[in-house]
Design a protein around this motif. Structure first.
Motif, PDB file in Angstrom:
ATOM      1  N   THR A  88     -18.025  43.702  -5.765  1.00  0.00           N
ATOM      2  CA  THR A  88     -19.147  44.373  -6.426  1.00  0.00           C
ATOM      3  C   THR A  88     -19.189  43.920  -7.881  1.00  0.00           C
ATOM      4  O   THR A  88     -18.162  43.953  -8.566  1.00  0.00           O
ATOM      5  N   TYR A 124     -25.635  44.551  -8.773  1.00  0.00           N
ATOM      6  CA  TYR A 124     -26.345  45.744  -9.232  1.00  0.00           C
ATOM      7  C   TYR A 124     -27.167  45.460 -10.492  1.00  0.00           C
ATOM      8  O   TYR A 124     -26.896  44.515 -11.241  1.00  0.00           O
ATOM      9  N   SER A 125     -28.181  46.315 -10.667  1.00  0.00           N
ATOM     10  CA  SER A 125     -29.070  46.283 -11.850  1.00  0.00           C
ATOM     11  C   SER A 125     -29.591  44.870 -12.089  1.00  0.00           C
ATOM     12  O   SER A 125     -30.011  44.207 -11.152  1.00  0.00           O
ATOM     13  N   SER A 126     -29.505  44.391 -13.323  1.00  0.00           N
ATOM     14  CA  SER A 126     -30.169  43.126 -13.661  1.00  0.00           C
ATOM     15  C   SER A 126     -29.576  41.921 -12.936  1.00  0.00           C
ATOM     16  O   SER A 126     -30.235  40.886 -12.833  1.00  0.00           O
ATOM     17  N   ILE A 165     -21.282  44.472 -11.551  1.00  0.00           N
ATOM     18  CA  ILE A 165     -22.216  45.322 -12.305  1.00  0.00           C
ATOM     19  C   ILE A 165     -22.275  44.785 -13.740  1.00  0.00           C
ATOM     20  O   ILE A 165     -21.230  44.477 -14.332  1.00  0.00           O
ATOM     21  N   PRO A 166     -23.463  44.655 -14.299  1.00  0.00           N
ATOM     22  CA  PRO A 166     -23.556  44.115 -15.676  1.00  0.00           C
ATOM     23  C   PRO A 166     -23.035  45.112 -16.711  1.00  0.00           C
ATOM     24  O   PRO A 166     -22.896  46.297 -16.410  1.00  0.00           O
ATOM     25  N   PRO A 167     -22.745  44.665 -17.927  1.00  0.00           N
ATOM     26  CA  PRO A 167     -22.328  45.603 -18.975  1.00  0.00           C
ATOM     27  C   PRO A 167     -23.536  46.391 -19.475  1.00  0.00           C
ATOM     28  O   PRO A 167     -24.286  45.927 -20.321  1.00  0.00           O
ATOM     29  N   ILE A 168     -23.754  47.553 -18.903  1.00  0.00           N
ATOM     30  CA  ILE A 168     -24.920  48.370 -19.273  1.00  0.00           C
ATOM     31  C   ILE A 168     -24.492  49.807 -19.506  1.00  0.00           C
ATOM     32  O   ILE A 168     -25.252  50.731 -19.350  1.00  0.00           O
ATOM     33  N   PRO A 196     -23.398  34.007 -15.739  1.00  0.00           N
ATOM     34  CA  PRO A 196     -22.499  33.804 -16.891  1.00  0.00           C
ATOM     35  C   PRO A 196     -21.497  34.957 -17.013  1.00  0.00           C
ATOM     36  O   PRO A 196     -21.832  36.106 -16.689  1.00  0.00           O
ATOM     37  N   LEU A 197     -20.310  34.651 -17.492  1.00  0.00           N
ATOM     38  CA  LEU A 197     -19.255  35.663 -17.658  1.00  0.00           C
ATOM     39  C   LEU A 197     -19.746  36.862 -18.464  1.00  0.00           C
ATOM     40  O   LEU A 197     -19.440  38.009 -18.166  1.00  0.00           O
ATOM     41  N   GLN A 198     -20.534  36.568 -19.489  1.00  0.00           N
ATOM     42  CA  GLN A 198     -20.965  37.654 -20.391  1.00  0.00           C
ATOM     43  C   GLN A 198     -21.934  38.620 -19.712  1.00  0.00           C
ATOM     44  O   GLN A 198     -22.200  39.707 -20.224  1.00  0.00           O
ATOM     45  N   ASP A 199     -22.472  38.239 -18.540  1.00  0.00           N
ATOM     46  CA  ASP A 199     -23.411  39.122 -17.848  1.00  0.00           C
ATOM     47  C   ASP A 199     -22.723  40.108 -16.914  1.00  0.00           C
ATOM     48  O   ASP A 199     -23.385  40.908 -16.259  1.00  0.00           O
ATOM     49  N   ILE A 223     -31.792  40.397 -10.194  1.00  0.00           N
ATOM     50  CA  ILE A 223     -33.044  39.694 -10.480  1.00  0.00           C
ATOM     51  C   ILE A 223     -32.893  38.215 -10.134  1.00  0.00           C
ATOM     52  O   ILE A 223     -31.958  37.549 -10.598  1.00  0.00           O
ATOM     53  N   GLY A 228     -19.969  43.183 -16.365  1.00  0.00           N
ATOM     54  CA  GLY A 228     -19.150  44.208 -17.017  1.00  0.00           C
ATOM     55  C   GLY A 228     -18.070  44.736 -16.097  1.00  0.00           C
ATOM     56  O   GLY A 228     -16.925  44.929 -16.495  1.00  0.00           O
ATOM     57  N   ILE A 229     -18.445  44.997 -14.849  1.00  0.00           N
ATOM     58  CA  ILE A 229     -17.523  45.614 -13.896  1.00  0.00           C
ATOM     59  C   ILE A 229     -17.331  44.685 -12.700  1.00  0.00           C
ATOM     60  O   ILE A 229     -18.305  44.194 -12.133  1.00  0.00           O
TER      61      ILE A 229
END
Lengths: 628, 76
Positions: free
Chosen positions: B68, B10-12, B70-73, B41-44, B15, B46-47
């Motif tokens: 699934t 999802y989201s970024s 999802i980035p931390p946004i 990367p792990l830091q990208d 890309i 969130g969920i």
């Protein structure tokens, strides 16, 4: 004897320099439970509508919840509330740190402060006793100096101090309340209310601990949460990267507020993200009893942007406010601006919004060097931001006007500046882009405190099977971040009451439901084990709704209406570029969503809770307060 | 031996990658191995959701699992 709480509310009259203790009884505690609801209760009882927020008639409340101070990660917050001098409506701001639990250990669940001291004063509360102390030696000091002075003066290294800096003393309308210069009740100008009451600080020290009804059960859940925090991805992210970890994803998704919410992609974001943060990172920090450790301390030996690890490190909101929002990619300057605001006691979200507002006015020649004594204030110039902070805190020149907040400042400046002044209910916007998160846009529009990013869990987290985190509420369909349809209103209404549990019970969102490590089931189990109440998720969410309806009634009483439940002009315009290029919030569709929310909430078409709703919530005593 | 799992981004995270795809992993692979394979990367992230339940980075995957990311946004 109650479990989890003291059963005692401290009432302080600053005018008479008197204090007394109220013991409201279990039924009252079980009805209101904590934080925002305690605040709404006393504001509705004690404050008349129309009062000047900076007059002695305003009522100031520090409130924990029935479970604050239970030894569970994140159960450590407290709220400061009053009528807001920034919005002239319901004002409230939560903070974590160590103050909330210490207040409970000192013997009180909340403090209700009325009147105005004849001279600068601070309160020292220790183990159930209250002293009114002369604040002449700390008046004028910044928050760090105040903390050290009060620690020394009361002879208690472990005293916890909620204080104001010079901004609060000078009644700057977005002054905040600091504790330990690392944690802030940042929003809605509560620091100015302390200043107006000649109240420099509230210092608390307690030597007891809260007793739980089932201590072994509480320990068991605390241990489980501690282990889950280590592996639950959102918490792993917070522990390793803190909130600065948000910058990269938001920018890549095209929803990083940039240049006064004009754009959603900032070309300098790589210099503000978590990798860049490593260059100023000193250490990580935490709050009482919490194993997440999301706080960040910064240090830098630099002539221009020196950073002291004891003055706080910027969180995501501040990075965006002093970074992308003003077109600035200089992270040490962002961190310096943050530390100045921390010392002076000013909200960085509002200060960033103010700076962006001035910059856009300059770009459009609404403001010029004539207004600033020759100083250009242009997007991308970090020193202009630092200069404005000094002008505002000293109320010099244009700073005196800006000290009133974006809305009032733009009204005073006139000349069309209003078109670049973005506030909701008079509150400046936290750094989230409503066009990419329409659930957050609904939260901004419908929150009693105005634009508020913790009103509802951000919809972007519940895309696809991300919605699994909300199954326990009966929400089974994936959430579409860009839609403003009936499904979004359903998500918002439920999400608001789920996330509201954390504000009501003074629990940190970063450990709790629905996104972070705590589950709905274990949260309820923990509340049962702490209080001994045979409670349920239903009873707790009903209390959340009660709290929200009470603050809504407070605002209706102050003359707010459905026209205030809106978002900013810019979000009704197309996003000019990036991944959500062309996206806008349709005005009519958004209005329909707001009205649908009224309908499902049991409010009438003018956004007034019906008598039936008040009966359901057991607060029909407030019906007479709702304007006809 | 390999397994196939279904991955939604999802989201970024989409890309230069994909929205949904089947991904082949060695048997016994964990979510972290999937991230390595997709060069995320792990830091990208969130969920993490695995089969409609909250998942962890260390969680072992089985054939036909639905993941699934999802980035931390969010915010807060």
């Amino acid at each position: 004897m109650p479990f989890g709480y003291n059963g005692k509310i401290l009432h302080v009259d600053l005018t008479k320099q008197e204090w007394q203790v109220e013991e409201p009884g279990e039924k009252w505690y079980r009805t209101y439970m904590g934080g925002s609801a305690f605040a709404s209760y006393y504001l509705l009882k004690l404050l008349k509508p129309g009062v000047d927020p900076l007059s002695p008639e305003n009522v100031l409340i520090f409130a924990c919840s029935v479970v604050t101070g239970a030894p569970i990660s994140g159960w450590n917050r407290y709220t400061v509330a009053a009528k807001s001098p920034l919005t002239h409506a319901f004002g409230e701001s939560e903070a974590a740190g160590y103050f909330g639990p210490e207040l409970k250990f000192a013997g009180f669940d909340a403090i209700v402060i009325q009147g105005r001291a004849a001279k600068p004063t601070y309160l020292f509360i220790k183990d159930g006793e209250v002293q009114f102390r002369d604040a002449k030696d700390v008046w004028g000091l910044d928050n760090f100096e105040t903390l050290l002075s009060i620690q020394e003066e009361v002879g208690e290294k472990r005293v916890r101090v909620a204080s104001i800096g010079p901004a609060g003393e000078r009644l700057i309308r977005f002054a905040n309340v600091s504790n330990d210069v690392e944690h802030f009740n940042g929003r809605t100008g509560m620091g100015a209310v302390l200043g107006s009451k000649n109240l420099k600080a509230v210092a608390v020290r307690g030597t007891k601990r809260m007793e739980s009804a089932e201590p072994e059960k509480v320990k068991e859940i605390a241990r489980w949460l501690h282990e889950r925090i280590k592996t639950h991805p959102p918490n792993v992210g917070l522990t390793n990267f803190g909130t600065p970890g948000l910058v990269k994803g938001l920018n890549a998704s095209g929803i990083l507020p940039t240049r006064n919410f004009r754009e959603g992609v900032f070309e300098g974001a790589d210099k503000l993200n978590v990798d860049a943060y490593a260059s100023i990172l000193h250490s990580s920090g935490t709050c009482w009893g919490c194993t997440v450790r999301c706080k960040r301390r910064v240090a830098l030996e630099d002539e221009k942007y020196p950073l002291n690890p004891k003055w706080g490190g910027p969180e995501y909101e501040t990075i965006a406010a002093f970074g992308s929002m003003i077109g600035n990619d200089n992270l040490p300057a962002v961190a310096r601006g943050n530390q100045l605001c921390n010392l002076y006691g000013m909200d960085t979200i509002t200060m960033g919004n103010l700076t962006a507002f001035v910059m856009e006015c300059f770009e459009n020649e609404i403001l010029t060097e004539k207004d600033t004594g020759g100083r250009k204030i242009l997007f991308g110039d970090p020193d202009a931001m630092l200069w404005l902070i000094e002008e505002v805190v000293h109320r010099r020149g244009i700073g005196d006007i800006l000290a009133e907040g974006v809305k009032t400042a733009s009204e005073k400046i006139g000349r069309g500046s209003e078109q670049f002044a973005f506030t909701i209910k008079g509150n400046d916007l936290p750094l989230h882009e409503g066009r990419g998160k329409t659930g957050v846009a609904l939260g901004y529009a419908l929150s009693s405190t105005g634009a508020d990013h913790v009103e509802t869990p951000h919809d972007v987290n519940f895309q696809g099977e991300g919605v699994a985190k909300l199954y326990a509420l009966g929400l089974l369909d994936p959430v579409e971040p860009l839609e403003t349809d009936s499904a979004k209103v359903r998500f918002f209404a439920l999400g608001q009451k789920a996330w509201g549990i954390n504000n009501l019970l003074s629990i940190c969102n970063f450990t709790s439901v629905p996104i972070h490590a705590m589950t709905f089931h274990n949260l309820v189990e923990a509340v049962r084990a702490v209080t001994g109440w045979d409670t349920s998720l239903y009873e707790i969410m009903l209390a959340v709704e009660r709290s929200m309806v009470m603050s809504r009634i407070f605002n209706l009483r102050e003359g707010l209406g459905p026209e205030d439940d809106r978002v900013i002009r810019r979000w009704h315009e197309e996003m000019p570029g990036g991944p959500i290029q062309g996206k806008k919030i349709d005005g009519q569709e958004f209005r329909r969503a707001v009205e649908l929310f009224y309908e499902l909430s049991g409010w009438d078409q003018r956004g007034r809770p019906t008598f039936g709703k008040l009966v359901e919530l057991n607060i029909e005593w407030l019906y007479k307060e709702i304007p006809a | 031996m390999t397994i196939r799992v279904r991955v939604s981004l999802y989201s970024s995270l989409r890309i230069d990658r994909f929205a949904e795809a089947k991904v082949e992993l060695p048997e016994g692979a964990a979510v972290t191995d999937l991230l390595d394979k997709l060069q995320i990367p792990l830091q990208d992230v969130g969920i993490v959701v695995v089969n409609a339940r909250s998942g962890t980075f260390q969680q072992k995957l089985q054939a036909d699992d639905r993941i699934t990311l999802i980035p931390p946004i969010g915010g807060g």
